[in-house]
Design an enzyme around this catalytic site. Structure first.
Site, PDB file in Angstrom:
ATOM      1  N   ASP A  45      -0.594  -7.536   1.200  1.00 16.99           N
ATOM      2  CA  ASP A  45      -0.123  -6.207   1.139  1.00 16.99           C
ATOM      3  C   ASP A  45       1.551  -6.382   1.303  1.00 16.99           C
ATOM      4  OD1 ASP A  45       0.084  -3.397   1.593  1.00 16.99           O
ATOM      5  OD2 ASP A  45      -0.492  -3.066   3.901  1.00 16.99           O
TER       6      ASP A  45
ATOM      7  N   HIS B  78       0.738  -1.197   0.075  1.00 14.27           N
ATOM      8  CA  HIS B  78       0.064  -0.164  -0.010  1.00 14.27           C
ATOM      9  C   HIS B  78       0.930   1.261  -0.083  1.00 14.27           C
ATOM     10  CE1 HIS B  78       0.429  -0.034   4.712  1.00 14.27           C
ATOM     11  NE2 HIS B  78       0.370   1.244   4.244  1.00 14.27           N
TER      12      HIS B  78
ATOM     13  N   SER C  72       4.608   1.117   8.689  1.00 11.60           N
ATOM     14  CA  SER C  72       4.273   0.234   7.731  1.00 11.60           C
ATOM     15  C   SER C  72       5.277  -0.135   6.727  1.00 11.60           C
ATOM     16  CB  SER C  72       3.089   0.742   6.883  1.00 11.60           C
ATOM     17  OG  SER C  72       1.830   0.996   7.416  1.00 11.60           O
TER      18      SER C  72
END
Length: 299
Positions: free
Chosen positions: A67, A29, A145
Protein backbone atom coordinates in the site's frame (compact mmCIF):
# COMPACT_ATOMS: atom_id res chain seq x y z
CA UNK A 1 8.92 18.75 7.41
CA UNK A 2 6.52 19.39 4.56
CA UNK A 3 3.11 17.85 4.73
CA UNK A 4 0.61 17.49 1.89
CA UNK A 5 -3.04 16.64 1.35
CA UNK A 6 -5.08 16.15 -1.79
CA UNK A 7 -8.67 15.75 -2.74
CA UNK A 8 -10.25 14.38 -5.90
CA UNK A 9 -13.83 13.21 -6.00
CA UNK A 10 -14.16 11.48 -2.61
CA UNK A 11 -10.53 10.38 -2.19
CA UNK A 12 -8.64 12.33 0.45
CA UNK A 13 -5.24 11.51 1.83
CA UNK A 14 -1.93 12.76 3.15
CA UNK A 15 1.67 12.38 2.14
CA UNK A 16 5.24 13.48 2.80
CA UNK A 17 7.82 15.12 0.58
CA UNK A 18 10.94 12.98 0.88
CA UNK A 19 13.14 14.77 -1.68
CA UNK A 20 13.52 18.47 -2.51
CA UNK A 21 12.82 17.57 -6.15
CA UNK A 22 9.14 17.01 -5.25
CA UNK A 23 9.06 13.26 -4.63
CA UNK A 24 6.14 12.42 -2.34
CA UNK A 25 5.48 9.28 -0.33
CA UNK A 26 1.86 8.21 0.22
CA UNK A 27 -0.56 5.27 0.14
CA UNK A 28 -1.33 3.33 -3.02
CA UNK A 29 -5.04 3.01 -2.23
CA UNK A 30 -5.37 6.79 -2.43
CA UNK A 31 -3.96 7.23 -5.91
CA UNK A 32 -4.39 4.03 -7.91
CA UNK A 33 -7.92 5.03 -8.92
CA UNK A 34 -6.21 7.79 -10.88
CA UNK A 35 -3.78 5.42 -12.60
CA UNK A 36 -4.38 5.53 -16.36
CA UNK A 37 -5.26 2.28 -18.13
CA UNK A 38 -3.39 3.48 -21.22
CA UNK A 39 0.15 2.09 -21.50
CA UNK A 40 2.85 4.67 -20.89
CA UNK A 41 0.56 7.21 -19.20
CA UNK A 42 0.71 7.97 -15.48
CA UNK A 43 -2.20 8.78 -13.22
CA UNK A 44 -2.52 12.34 -11.91
CA UNK A 45 -3.68 13.70 -8.59
CA UNK A 46 -4.17 17.16 -7.15
CA UNK A 47 -1.62 18.01 -4.44
CA UNK A 48 -1.90 20.94 -2.05
CA UNK A 49 1.00 21.95 0.18
CA UNK A 50 0.88 23.26 3.70
CA UNK A 51 1.69 26.78 2.45
CA UNK A 52 -1.36 26.79 0.18
CA UNK A 53 0.36 26.09 -3.15
CA UNK A 54 -1.29 23.53 -5.42
CA UNK A 55 0.28 21.20 -7.95
CA UNK A 56 -0.69 18.41 -10.27
CA UNK A 57 1.12 15.27 -9.14
CA UNK A 58 2.09 12.31 -11.28
CA UNK A 59 1.91 8.76 -9.92
CA UNK A 60 5.37 7.30 -10.54
CA UNK A 61 4.99 3.89 -8.90
CA UNK A 62 2.69 2.03 -6.57
CA UNK A 63 2.56 -1.35 -4.85
CA UNK A 64 -0.80 -2.72 -3.72
CA UNK A 65 0.60 -5.32 -1.30
CA UNK A 66 2.51 -2.79 0.79
CA UNK A 67 0.00 0.00 0.00
CA UNK A 68 2.88 2.36 -0.81
CA UNK A 69 2.99 4.81 -3.71
CA UNK A 70 5.39 7.48 -4.94
CA UNK A 71 4.23 10.72 -6.58
CA UNK A 72 6.13 13.57 -8.16
CA UNK A 73 5.31 17.27 -8.38
CA UNK A 74 7.27 19.94 -10.23
CA UNK A 75 8.25 23.05 -8.30
CA UNK A 76 10.35 25.96 -9.56
CA UNK A 77 12.23 25.96 -6.27
CA UNK A 78 13.51 23.09 -4.08
CA UNK A 79 10.95 21.92 -1.55
CA UNK A 80 11.49 21.19 2.15
CA UNK A 81 11.91 17.44 2.62
CA UNK A 82 11.37 15.22 5.64
CA UNK A 83 14.16 13.25 7.26
CA UNK A 84 13.77 9.49 7.27
CA UNK A 85 14.55 7.67 10.49
CA UNK A 86 14.81 3.96 11.26
CA UNK A 87 11.88 1.86 12.40
CA UNK A 88 14.11 -0.97 13.62
CA UNK A 89 15.06 1.17 16.63
CA UNK A 90 11.48 1.49 17.84
CA UNK A 91 10.32 -0.18 21.04
CA UNK A 92 6.83 -0.61 22.51
CA UNK A 93 6.08 2.44 24.62
CA UNK A 94 8.02 4.91 22.46
CA UNK A 95 6.19 8.17 21.83
CA UNK A 96 5.20 8.90 18.23
CA UNK A 97 3.24 11.56 16.35
CA UNK A 98 0.88 11.11 13.37
CA UNK A 99 0.45 13.98 10.91
CA UNK A 100 -2.14 14.40 8.19
CA UNK A 101 -5.42 15.96 7.14
CA UNK A 102 -8.16 13.79 8.66
CA UNK A 103 -11.65 14.66 7.45
CA UNK A 104 -10.11 17.51 5.37
CA UNK A 105 -8.67 19.17 8.51
CA UNK A 106 -5.20 20.06 7.25
CA UNK A 107 -2.12 20.14 9.48
CA UNK A 108 -3.62 17.89 12.17
CA UNK A 109 -1.23 16.32 14.67
CA UNK A 110 -2.08 13.46 17.03
CA UNK A 111 0.21 11.73 19.50
CA UNK A 112 0.43 8.28 21.01
CA UNK A 113 2.76 5.41 21.77
CA UNK A 114 3.99 2.41 19.85
CA UNK A 115 1.89 -0.57 20.92
CA UNK A 116 3.61 -3.24 18.80
CA UNK A 117 6.57 -3.07 16.43
CA UNK A 118 5.82 -6.18 14.37
CA UNK A 119 2.08 -6.71 14.08
CA UNK A 120 1.68 -9.36 11.40
CA UNK A 121 -0.86 -9.04 8.60
CA UNK A 122 -2.22 -12.47 9.52
CA UNK A 123 -3.05 -11.12 13.01
CA UNK A 124 -5.32 -8.61 11.30
CA UNK A 125 -7.01 -11.19 9.11
CA UNK A 126 -5.24 -9.92 5.99
CA UNK A 127 -4.36 -12.54 3.42
CA UNK A 128 -1.78 -12.52 0.66
CA UNK A 129 1.91 -11.81 1.06
CA UNK A 130 3.18 -11.63 4.64
CA UNK A 131 3.52 -8.08 5.95
CA UNK A 132 4.34 -6.44 9.28
CA UNK A 133 3.03 -3.16 10.65
CA UNK A 134 3.76 -0.72 13.44
CA UNK A 135 0.75 -0.59 15.75
CA UNK A 136 0.12 2.65 17.64
CA UNK A 137 -2.72 4.29 19.56
CA UNK A 138 -2.49 7.57 17.61
CA UNK A 139 -5.86 8.85 16.42
CA UNK A 140 -6.15 8.00 12.72
CA UNK A 141 -9.16 8.87 10.57
CA UNK A 142 -10.14 9.18 6.91
CA UNK A 143 -7.58 11.52 5.38
CA UNK A 144 -4.67 10.39 7.57
CA UNK A 145 -3.76 7.59 5.14
CA UNK A 146 -0.39 8.18 3.53
CA UNK A 147 0.69 10.67 6.18
CA UNK A 148 3.85 10.25 8.22
CA UNK A 149 4.35 8.63 11.60
CA UNK A 150 7.13 10.59 13.26
CA UNK A 151 9.41 10.03 16.24
CA UNK A 152 10.26 12.74 18.76
CA UNK A 153 13.36 13.67 16.73
CA UNK A 154 11.12 14.67 13.83
CA UNK A 155 12.14 11.68 11.69
CA UNK A 156 9.69 9.66 9.60
CA UNK A 157 9.49 6.13 11.00
CA UNK A 158 6.32 4.94 9.27
CA UNK A 159 3.55 5.65 6.76
CA UNK A 160 0.04 5.58 8.23
CA UNK A 161 -2.15 3.20 6.26
CA UNK A 162 -5.20 2.11 8.26
CA UNK A 163 -7.15 1.73 11.48
CA UNK A 164 -9.58 -0.92 12.59
CA UNK A 165 -13.17 0.02 11.96
CA UNK A 166 -15.21 0.65 15.12
CA UNK A 167 -12.09 0.45 17.30
CA UNK A 168 -10.24 3.24 19.07
CA UNK A 169 -6.50 3.20 19.72
CA UNK A 170 -5.70 0.64 17.01
CA UNK A 171 -3.83 2.28 14.14
CA UNK A 172 -1.27 0.78 11.79
CA UNK A 173 1.67 2.08 9.79
CA UNK A 174 4.12 0.58 7.31
CA UNK A 175 7.60 0.69 8.92
CA UNK A 176 9.89 3.15 7.16
CA UNK A 177 12.71 0.59 6.82
CA UNK A 178 10.36 -1.51 4.69
CA UNK A 179 9.15 1.56 2.78
CA UNK A 180 12.74 2.45 1.87
CA UNK A 181 13.19 -1.04 0.39
CA UNK A 182 9.98 -0.61 -1.60
CA UNK A 183 11.25 2.68 -3.03
CA UNK A 184 14.57 1.02 -3.90
CA UNK A 185 12.65 -1.66 -5.80
CA UNK A 186 10.78 1.05 -7.68
CA UNK A 187 14.05 2.69 -8.72
CA UNK A 188 15.73 -0.57 -9.68
CA UNK A 189 12.92 -2.57 -11.28
CA UNK A 190 10.01 -0.18 -11.73
CA UNK A 191 8.00 -2.49 -9.46
CA UNK A 192 8.43 -4.55 -6.32
CA UNK A 193 9.96 -7.97 -7.05
CA UNK A 194 9.11 -10.55 -4.40
CA UNK A 195 10.66 -14.01 -4.50
CA UNK A 196 8.21 -16.85 -3.81
CA UNK A 197 9.18 -20.24 -2.37
CA UNK A 198 5.79 -21.78 -1.63
CA UNK A 199 6.47 -22.41 2.04
CA UNK A 200 4.36 -21.69 5.07
CA UNK A 201 6.87 -20.88 7.79
CA UNK A 202 6.86 -20.37 11.55
CA UNK A 203 9.52 -18.76 13.73
CA UNK A 204 10.67 -21.08 16.50
CA UNK A 205 11.52 -20.12 20.07
CA UNK A 206 12.58 -22.29 23.04
CA UNK A 207 9.01 -22.62 24.39
CA UNK A 208 7.55 -23.69 21.02
CA UNK A 209 10.44 -26.11 20.47
CA UNK A 210 9.88 -27.67 23.92
CA UNK A 211 6.19 -28.12 23.18
CA UNK A 212 6.88 -29.71 19.78
CA UNK A 213 9.36 -32.11 21.39
CA UNK A 214 6.73 -33.12 23.93
CA UNK A 215 4.36 -33.94 21.09
CA UNK A 216 6.94 -35.90 19.11
CA UNK A 217 10.19 -37.35 20.40
CA UNK A 218 11.52 -37.41 16.82
CA UNK A 219 11.34 -33.62 16.46
CA UNK A 220 14.85 -32.42 15.50
CA UNK A 221 17.18 -31.28 18.26
CA UNK A 222 17.40 -27.55 17.47
CA UNK A 223 17.58 -24.45 19.64
CA UNK A 224 16.40 -22.08 16.91
CA UNK A 225 15.31 -22.02 13.28
CA UNK A 226 12.23 -21.72 11.10
CA UNK A 227 9.66 -24.52 10.98
CA UNK A 228 7.97 -25.53 7.72
CA UNK A 229 4.42 -26.70 8.57
CA UNK A 230 3.24 -26.77 4.93
CA UNK A 231 4.64 -26.90 1.40
CA UNK A 232 2.56 -25.63 -1.52
CA UNK A 233 2.08 -28.29 -4.23
CA UNK A 234 3.86 -27.44 -7.47
CA UNK A 235 5.91 -24.70 -5.82
CA UNK A 236 9.68 -24.13 -6.04
CA UNK A 237 9.95 -25.47 -2.48
CA UNK A 238 8.19 -28.73 -3.36
CA UNK A 239 10.41 -29.21 -6.42
CA UNK A 240 13.45 -28.58 -4.21
CA UNK A 241 12.38 -31.39 -1.86
CA UNK A 242 11.07 -29.49 1.17
CA UNK A 243 8.70 -31.47 3.38
CA UNK A 244 6.33 -30.52 6.21
CA UNK A 245 8.18 -30.71 9.52
CA UNK A 246 11.51 -29.47 8.14
CA UNK A 247 13.33 -26.93 10.28
CA UNK A 248 15.41 -24.43 8.31
CA UNK A 249 18.63 -23.65 10.17
CA UNK A 250 20.74 -22.12 7.38
CA UNK A 251 19.79 -20.21 4.24
CA UNK A 252 22.41 -19.37 1.63
CA UNK A 253 25.12 -20.39 4.11
CA UNK A 254 23.85 -18.05 6.84
CA UNK A 255 22.26 -19.19 10.13
CA UNK A 256 18.63 -18.10 10.32
CA UNK A 257 16.21 -17.77 13.23
CA UNK A 258 13.31 -15.87 11.66
CA UNK A 259 11.24 -15.65 8.50
CA UNK A 260 12.28 -12.01 8.22
CA UNK A 261 15.93 -13.07 7.94
CA UNK A 262 15.11 -15.48 5.10
CA UNK A 263 13.16 -12.78 3.26
CA UNK A 264 16.07 -10.39 3.75
CA UNK A 265 18.59 -12.88 2.34
CA UNK A 266 16.47 -13.47 -0.78
CA UNK A 267 15.91 -9.76 -1.39
CA UNK A 268 14.67 -9.45 -4.98
CA UNK A 269 16.61 -12.46 -6.29
CA UNK A 270 14.27 -14.41 -8.55
CA UNK A 271 15.63 -17.37 -10.51
CA UNK A 272 18.73 -17.53 -8.30
CA UNK A 273 19.38 -20.87 -6.54
CA UNK A 274 19.85 -20.89 -2.76
CA UNK A 275 21.37 -23.66 -0.67
CA UNK A 276 19.22 -24.41 2.37
CA UNK A 277 20.15 -26.59 5.33
CA UNK A 278 17.21 -28.23 7.08
CA UNK A 279 16.92 -30.66 9.96
CA UNK A 280 14.33 -33.39 9.81
CA UNK A 281 12.91 -35.90 12.26
CA UNK A 282 15.52 -37.76 14.29
CA UNK A 283 18.07 -35.00 13.55
CA UNK A 284 18.61 -35.94 9.92
CA UNK A 285 20.38 -33.01 8.17
CA UNK A 286 19.47 -32.39 4.53
CA UNK A 287 20.83 -29.78 2.12
CA UNK A 288 18.33 -28.57 -0.48
CA UNK A 289 18.65 -26.19 -3.41
CA UNK A 290 15.65 -23.96 -4.05
CA UNK A 291 15.19 -21.42 -6.84
CA UNK A 292 12.53 -18.78 -6.02
CA UNK A 293 10.00 -17.62 -8.60
CA UNK A 294 8.52 -14.15 -8.69
CA UNK A 295 5.42 -13.98 -6.53
CA UNK A 296 2.14 -13.80 -8.43
CA UNK A 297 0.24 -10.62 -7.61
CA UNK A 298 -2.89 -12.71 -7.04
CA UNK A 299 -1.28 -14.81 -4.31
Amino acid sequence: MQENGWLREKSLGSGTIIDPDGTILTCAHLVTDFQSTKPGLKGKVSVSLQDGREFEGVVLNFDHHSDIAVLKIKSKTPLPAARLGSSCKLRPGDWVVALGCPLSLQNTVTAGIVSCVDRKSSDLGLGGIRREYLQTDCAINIGNSGGPLVNLDGEIIGVNVMKLRDADGLSFSVPIDYVVKIVEHFKKNGRVVRPWLGLKMLDLNPMVIAQLKERSSSFPDVSKGVLVPMVTPGSPAERAGFAPGDVVTEFDGKPVETIKEIIGIMGDKVGVPFKVLVKRANNVPVTLTVTPEEADASR
